[in-house]
Every structure is written in structure tokens, then in C-alpha cells.
Motif scaffolding. Sequence first.
Motif, PDB file in Angstrom:
ATOM      1  N   UNK A   1       7.778  -1.877 -11.208  1.00 33.40           N
ATOM      2  CA  UNK A   1       8.877  -2.481 -12.421  1.00 33.40           C
ATOM      3  C   UNK A   1       9.325  -3.437 -12.273  1.00 33.40           C
ATOM      4  N   UNK A   2       9.176  -3.927 -11.698  1.00 31.87           N
ATOM      5  CA  UNK A   2      10.591  -5.815 -11.529  1.00 31.87           C
ATOM      6  C   UNK A   2       9.738  -6.659 -12.309  1.00 31.87           C
ATOM      7  N   UNK A   3       8.506  -6.558 -11.964  1.00 34.66           N
ATOM      8  CA  UNK A   3       6.944  -7.395 -12.502  1.00 34.66           C
ATOM      9  C   UNK A   3       7.266  -7.372 -14.289  1.00 34.66           C
TER      10      UNK A   3
ATOM     11  N   UNK B   1      16.237  -1.933  -3.087  1.00 36.81           N
ATOM     12  CA  UNK B   1      15.247  -0.562  -3.198  1.00 36.81           C
ATOM     13  C   UNK B   1      14.701   0.248  -2.618  1.00 36.81           C
ATOM     14  N   UNK B   2      16.559   0.543  -2.925  1.00 35.78           N
ATOM     15  CA  UNK B   2      17.046   2.469  -2.137  1.00 35.78           C
ATOM     16  C   UNK B   2      17.110   3.061  -3.423  1.00 35.78           C
ATOM     17  N   UNK B   3      16.854   3.223  -4.533  1.00 31.17           N
ATOM     18  CA  UNK B   3      16.724   3.724  -5.601  1.00 31.17           C
ATOM     19  C   UNK B   3      15.204   4.695  -5.802  1.00 31.17           C
ATOM     20  N   UNK B   4      15.588   5.837  -5.839  1.00 29.38           N
ATOM     21  CA  UNK B   4      14.303   6.956  -5.779  1.00 29.38           C
ATOM     22  C   UNK B   4      14.239   7.694  -7.143  1.00 29.38           C
ATOM     23  N   UNK B   5      13.157   6.960  -8.330  1.00 25.40           N
ATOM     24  CA  UNK B   5      12.788   7.349  -8.811  1.00 25.40           C
ATOM     25  C   UNK B   5      12.237   8.322  -9.417  1.00 25.40           C
ATOM     26  N   UNK B   6      12.385   9.085 -10.415  1.00 25.73           N
ATOM     27  CA  UNK B   6      11.603  10.770 -10.588  1.00 25.73           C
ATOM     28  C   UNK B   6      10.768  10.855 -10.238  1.00 25.73           C
ATOM     29  N   UNK B   7      10.001   9.290 -10.810  1.00 25.63           N
ATOM     30  CA  UNK B   7       8.271   9.138 -10.874  1.00 25.63           C
ATOM     31  C   UNK B   7       8.358   9.207  -9.071  1.00 25.63           C
ATOM     32  N   UNK B   8       8.738   8.459  -8.642  1.00 26.21           N
ATOM     33  CA  UNK B   8       7.669   8.461  -7.137  1.00 26.21           C
ATOM     34  C   UNK B   8       8.810  10.214  -6.843  1.00 26.21           C
ATOM     35  N   UNK B   9       9.324   9.921  -6.500  1.00 23.93           N
ATOM     36  CA  UNK B   9       9.767  11.473  -6.304  1.00 23.93           C
ATOM     37  C   UNK B   9       8.920  13.024  -6.959  1.00 23.93           C
TER      38      UNK B   9
ATOM     39  N   UNK C   1       0.621  -0.622  -0.105  1.00 28.01           N
ATOM     40  CA  UNK C   1       0.023  -0.056  -0.356  1.00 28.01           C
ATOM     41  C   UNK C   1       0.935   1.371   0.455  1.00 28.01           C
ATOM     42  N   UNK C   2       2.080   0.823   0.992  1.00 29.46           N
ATOM     43  CA  UNK C   2       2.978   2.287  -0.134  1.00 29.46           C
ATOM     44  C   UNK C   2       4.163   2.337  -1.472  1.00 29.46           C
ATOM     45  N   UNK C   3       3.635   3.353  -1.769  1.00 33.26           N
ATOM     46  CA  UNK C   3       4.274   4.131  -2.890  1.00 33.26           C
ATOM     47  C   UNK C   3       5.795   3.375  -3.104  1.00 33.26           C
ATOM     48  N   UNK C   4       6.660   3.634  -2.272  1.00 30.90           N
ATOM     49  CA  UNK C   4       7.395   3.035  -2.252  1.00 30.90           C
ATOM     50  C   UNK C   4       8.070   1.914  -2.231  1.00 30.90           C
ATOM     51  N   UNK C   5       7.123   1.063  -1.513  1.00 28.12           N
ATOM     52  CA  UNK C   5       7.656  -0.317  -2.206  1.00 28.12           C
ATOM     53  C   UNK C   5       6.677  -0.728  -2.812  1.00 28.12           C
ATOM     54  N   UNK C   6       5.939  -0.608  -3.417  1.00 32.75           N
ATOM     55  CA  UNK C   6       5.063  -1.040  -4.620  1.00 32.75           C
ATOM     56  C   UNK C   6       5.423  -0.655  -5.853  1.00 32.75           C
TER      57      UNK C   6
ATOM     58  N   UNK D   1      12.642   8.653   3.493  1.00 33.77           N
ATOM     59  CA  UNK D   1      11.831   7.439   5.358  1.00 33.77           C
ATOM     60  C   UNK D   1      11.690   5.743   5.084  1.00 33.77           C
ATOM     61  N   UNK D   2      11.459   5.575   3.404  1.00 32.60           N
ATOM     62  CA  UNK D   2      11.557   4.760   3.382  1.00 32.60           C
ATOM     63  C   UNK D   2      13.089   3.666   2.856  1.00 32.60           C
ATOM     64  N   UNK D   3      13.142   4.836   1.743  1.00 33.23           N
ATOM     65  CA  UNK D   3      14.303   4.588   0.549  1.00 33.23           C
ATOM     66  C   UNK D   3      15.688   4.562   1.198  1.00 33.23           C
ATOM     67  N   UNK D   4      15.955   5.307   2.241  1.00 36.46           N
ATOM     68  CA  UNK D   4      17.846   5.105   2.918  1.00 36.46           C
ATOM     69  C   UNK D   4      17.536   3.812   4.326  1.00 36.46           C
ATOM     70  N   UNK D   5      18.799   3.830   3.768  1.00 40.85           N
ATOM     71  CA  UNK D   5      19.834   2.449   4.552  1.00 40.85           C
ATOM     72  C   UNK D   5      19.833   2.673   5.795  1.00 40.85           C
ATOM     73  N   UNK D   6      19.819   3.947   5.973  1.00 45.81           N
ATOM     74  CA  UNK D   6      20.201   4.064   7.357  1.00 45.81           C
ATOM     75  C   UNK D   6      19.343   5.122   8.105  1.00 45.81           C
TER      76      UNK D   6
END
Length: 725
Positions: free
Chosen positions: A59-61, A701-709, A49-54, A718-723
Motif C-alpha cells: 500500500x505504501x509503495x 504498521x498496526x492498522x488493520x485493513x478491511x481486506x486483511x481482516x 511472506x506474511x500478509x499482515x506485513x506485506x 498477533x501481528x498487528x497489536x503493539x502489546x
Amino acid sequence: MVGKKSGRALLREEGLERTDNNLDLTTWPQVNMINQKNYYTEFLKRDDQFLAYRAPLEEERSRMVREARDKDRALAQGAPADGAMAVDTEDAVDEAGASITSREDYVSKLIIMHVGSQNLRIGLGTDALPKTTPMVIARKWKENEAEEDGGEPSPKRLKVDGAVPAEAYPEKWFGEDFANQYQTMCSELRTRMRTNKRRVLPNSKELVVNFNRRTPPDIISEHNDINRIDWTEIPANAKNAPEYFTGHEALRIPEASKPRYKLFWPIRNGSFNEKDYTNRNQIYHDMSKIFEEAFRTQLGITKPKDLANYKCVFIIPDLYERVYVTMMLDILIRDLGLGKVCLQQESLSATFGAGYSAACVVDIGAQKTSICCVDEGMCVEESRINLKIGGADVTETFIKMMLFDHFPYAEMNLKRRYDFLLAEELKQKYCTMDESSIIVQTLDFHLRASGQDTRRYQFKTYDETMLSVMGFFKPSIFDHSHKLDGRRKVIPRSVDLYDGSPNDPMSIAQIAVIEAAGGKSAPVNGTQEPVASAAGASTPARAQLNLLNRINDMEGTPKSSVAGSPAPEGTPVPDRDTPALGEADQPLIFRDPVLEKTKAAEERDKVVPAMPLDHAILESLTQGARGEDRKLRDFFGGIMLIGGGSKIPGFGVFLETRLRELRPFYGKEILVGPPPREFDPQVVIWKGGSVFGRLSSSGNDSWISKAEYDILGSRLLSNKCMFAW
């Protein structure tokens, strides 16, 4: 007496009887009331339900579907007719070839960027080493940087007897404080060398001063100079002159050019340069232009539209500022148009490049030194330290000491471009931490300036080459007077969205460094005395003291309840320093946690984080080990020196000796070394970013795409950073 009436009669008489035909009053669907005792919702309770995960999953699918279609199309066009075995073999060949092709295409479209205060290192995933370009831009200006403030040089010369300093008094140019510290360091070095059975000549300083004072330069005509410099050409017509230059071209602009150009360094001491800028947009545009020119000149990406097909691994400091990260991300995605961006911390990237799983990374840069313990692929948050000292301080101090000893080129001014490059060259050639090299020796250099004949100078040096580097262990010799100029004047600090309190990351080790630099505590054998932190954080020792104070101060609370329940924010608290009064007369004070955090952050911004390097490393190790002796020994054996400042000969051996003197019980475990496999210490961080970027995108899964941004902005971090963001 009136008889009892029926209910139907009452409804008829009162006009309440229903006379409709049971039709609904509206065609709009009616929703029944929810039984609040038994209902359930799945809103924002699943990752999909989160765009950052979905978005990455979708894209992989789609990528897998596309590859399957390409594979079926290839089989349909060239399917062999000799049975299933041939089909399987062809399938395997096609699949391997397709994977290799897609892998090469992925790596060729990968950009790795490491931004420093002085240099930008950038390269593609296919490059073995990065390209290095100065992090500077030259813009048209009314005067150059050397002509500002009335032409005051750097390092600044003080006036002698109320007049302009004469060449006969260079030992008075930099004040009594510098002279006393310099002479003290000279005496300590002589004592140390005698203790180590080194030969020390009693008149070494006199030999250096007398030779430098009476040696004139040799003049070499320009056509006889085989190493003459190609200066940046400026069109004769000022109207046709470019608006800006970047990189090496900016540093090679003649000082007397028409029109004048001024150098701007957007990054200063590891953060944005707020001293030389008056507007946030100016910093934004200068950073964007430097990156754009680096893409064009260093990577060969000439069309800005092509950047949408590239991914970028952008390396940020360990102890970062949130405004710095969000502004860089905005430049890369929205202004330059990169397709995807991934953020990586410097120390973690260094361990990727070196192949270590646990290490204490000491990165000595041009204007900052960062220390951090890395354990199992994560930076230990409380061990992060950011010192505002670096190689540029060594360069300035080295020139000061040389001028103090009657350096023959007394007009050296680090604000001039050719003098700045000359000073960097002299430092890289002659500075050392090897005591066996501290002898009186004759050296030379060539001074090349635009429009002037080349001058060859000869000079003698003695202990200046080592004492300038000793500033890392005695930072008071460095000049910290202008490092906080303009701080928070252009770009305000980041604050929490809900309560407005400062939310930039801070570590216990960094707080200890700031307290020591501010005079609140003194280092004792490499650690700090238990002092209450200005930010409210505390070490275990501090926590024990605070707990004891609370136990002693409690009067009305039973002893069985030690901690008690905290009062709500804004609750009036009695002032314990006032004498006991009646309940009605007891004065009350209100504590505002947000105001306290803001004041603590403001106080920290007034202090330059500077501390002896060996003490800072021990503070970081103490916080990184978290009280585990085994972990502490592992970190002691994995201290890795990286950065340009670590390339000084003998620096690692000297630092190792200092650490063993401070921690004699860990003498066998302490090991300070350069990166393995003969890596250049300056490019280890970039190499680690390249290794990280080569990992398959499906497992990262830490890539931030232009569409998401474009949809969520910096909230994605908060969802993309590994730290911890």
C-alpha cells in the motif's frame, strides 16, 4: 551337468528383458527424489511472506507511485520556462502543498473512539476535544426499567417490621451492616478532623436530620421554570414511534411514554453487560446501533458507505478480554464498514495525551478503575489492575447516605431516568475530599420530571459528601451484590485454539487483588502476603517458597539437580499426602493442566475485584518496578489521576497523603497529580489516541485493513497489536 547361463539368456527366458524403445511412459514431468541430507526451505521465514506485513508495504509503495505520478502531471501542466532553478522552486512548492493537503485529508478522515461503561467519547482527528454521548440505547419494551421487578427502587429499601418501609425509618432501609459501617466511618472522620485541628460540632448530625425531616418542597409551575428540560418527543401513534433512541435522547424519554421504552447499557463494569441481555447478537446489534448513531449525529457521517474512507483508533482496556476486542473489531470493520482500525490501550494512550514517558496511570471511570504502570511506551503487563468500583458506586452510596439522614426527596429511585441524572448532578456539585468543606451547609436542587411541576428542595448535608467518596478506600461500603450477575452466561470466555485453556490476559497484580478480595490474603502495608496463586502465577517471594517446597519434597532426585525435568502432561503423579505404600499399591493421580487453568479462571470469576485504591496502587507499583528501587521512585513521582472520578475536589491530595502514610520512606518522591497543561482528566485518553492516530501511516504498521481482516480475521491481532496478544 548344465552349463552356466549368461545374464542376457536369463532375462530372455524369464521374460524380464526390456523390449521397449526407451520412450517415457507418461508426458507428466517427473520430479526426482529430494536428498534429505541437504535441503532448505524459506517458507514463512521472511516478513514479506506474511500478509499482515506485506499488505502495508504494498500500500505504501502504491501511494508513493501515485504521488510521483501526480507530481509529474503537475509539473507537465505548469512547468516554468526559466531554467532549472525555477523548476526546483516550483517542485518544492508543489511537494510542500501536496504534503499539507494529503496530511489534512488524512487527519480529517481519522476517527478516535473511547468506549466506557457510561459514556462514549468520539471525535475526528481535527477536533480539539471529543464529543461525549451516553453509552445507552432505549428500545420498545413492555415496561421501562423502573417498572421491572414490581417497581423495586434502587438503592433497594428493606422492609421494616414486615411492611413496606415507612418514611419515619430511613435509617433502617439499608440494613444493619450498612448502618454500622456508616456510623463507623463517621466516627473515624470526626477523629481524623480533631487530629488535624478541625472544628467539629457535636450535634451536626441532629441539625441535618431535623432540617431535612421538616422541610417541604417549593412548587414551581412549568412556564415559570427558565431551565426546564426538553423531553424526547414520542409520536402520538404508537405504530409510528421509532424502534430505538440512543444517547441523550434515550435518557430524556418520559417514564410514562406510550409505547414504553427500556434503557439498555451494553457495557457494564468495563465489559459486556450479560445481566440485562439474553443473547450475544442483541449486544452486538445494540453496540452497532450506538456507534452508527454517534457517527451520524456527532461526526456528521450520514452515509454508511463513506466509512470505508475513514480510519479509526479504538481504545481498549489495559486488562482486556479477548472476546471483547474481537467483537468490537468485528463490529467496526464488518458491520459498520470502516476502512482501517487500530487498537490502543488506555494507559498507554493516556501517556501519549499527557506527554509522559513513564507514569503510573490511575483511571477512575464510572464503573471500573484501572491502574497500570507505563514505561517507555509500553504497559508493564504484570502491573495491570482492573477494579470493579467507580463513580457510579459513589453516586449510589451518596444517595444511600443522604436517604439515611432523612433526605427530603425520599422517593428517589436511580432506576428512573430523571432521578439518575439528578443524582449524578448532585454528586458532581457537592461531593468533595476536602476536610475544610465538611461543615453543616444548606443546599438546594430542582426536581424536573415529565408531566409534573418543578419542585425545589432544600436540604442540609454534613459528612455524606466526603464519606461516599471514601468508599474508594473502604470498598466494603459499596454494594457489590449484583456486579457478577449473568457473568459468562451469554458470552463465554476466550480459550486457546489448541488445548482449550483460558487465554485471557492476567497479571500478578490483578491476581493479588482477587486473592485479597476473596479472603485468601490480607494487605500488609499495601502489599500482599506470599500466597500461592490460584492461576499458577507467582510473585518472586512465592516462587522462592515454591522452590523451597520442591527441594524439601524431593526424595529420589539427587540434590545436585534441584529443578529436575517436568513430567509430560497427563503423567500420573503420586499423591504425597497418602502414607507410604509399596510400589504396586501406591495410588496415582492424573493432573490435567487445562482443567486446572479452567477451574482457576472460574474461581476468579466468582470474586468481585475490589480493593482499597491506595493498596491497589502500591501493588501495581511493586509489580511495575520489578524490584528496581530507582524505577519505583520514578513511578511514585509520576502517579497521574485521570477519569471522571478523579475530578472530585481534594481527591488527589487525599490519595497522596494516604500513600505517604503507607510508604513513609518514599514520602518525598510520592507525587499524585492531574494531567499537565490543564487537560480535562476525562478526555486525556481520547487525546492520546488522537496523538497516536496522527502519526504517519508509513511508520505505523498496526492498522488493520478491511481486506486483511476479511482474509485472516482476528488472527491478524498477533501481528498487528503493539502489546502481547
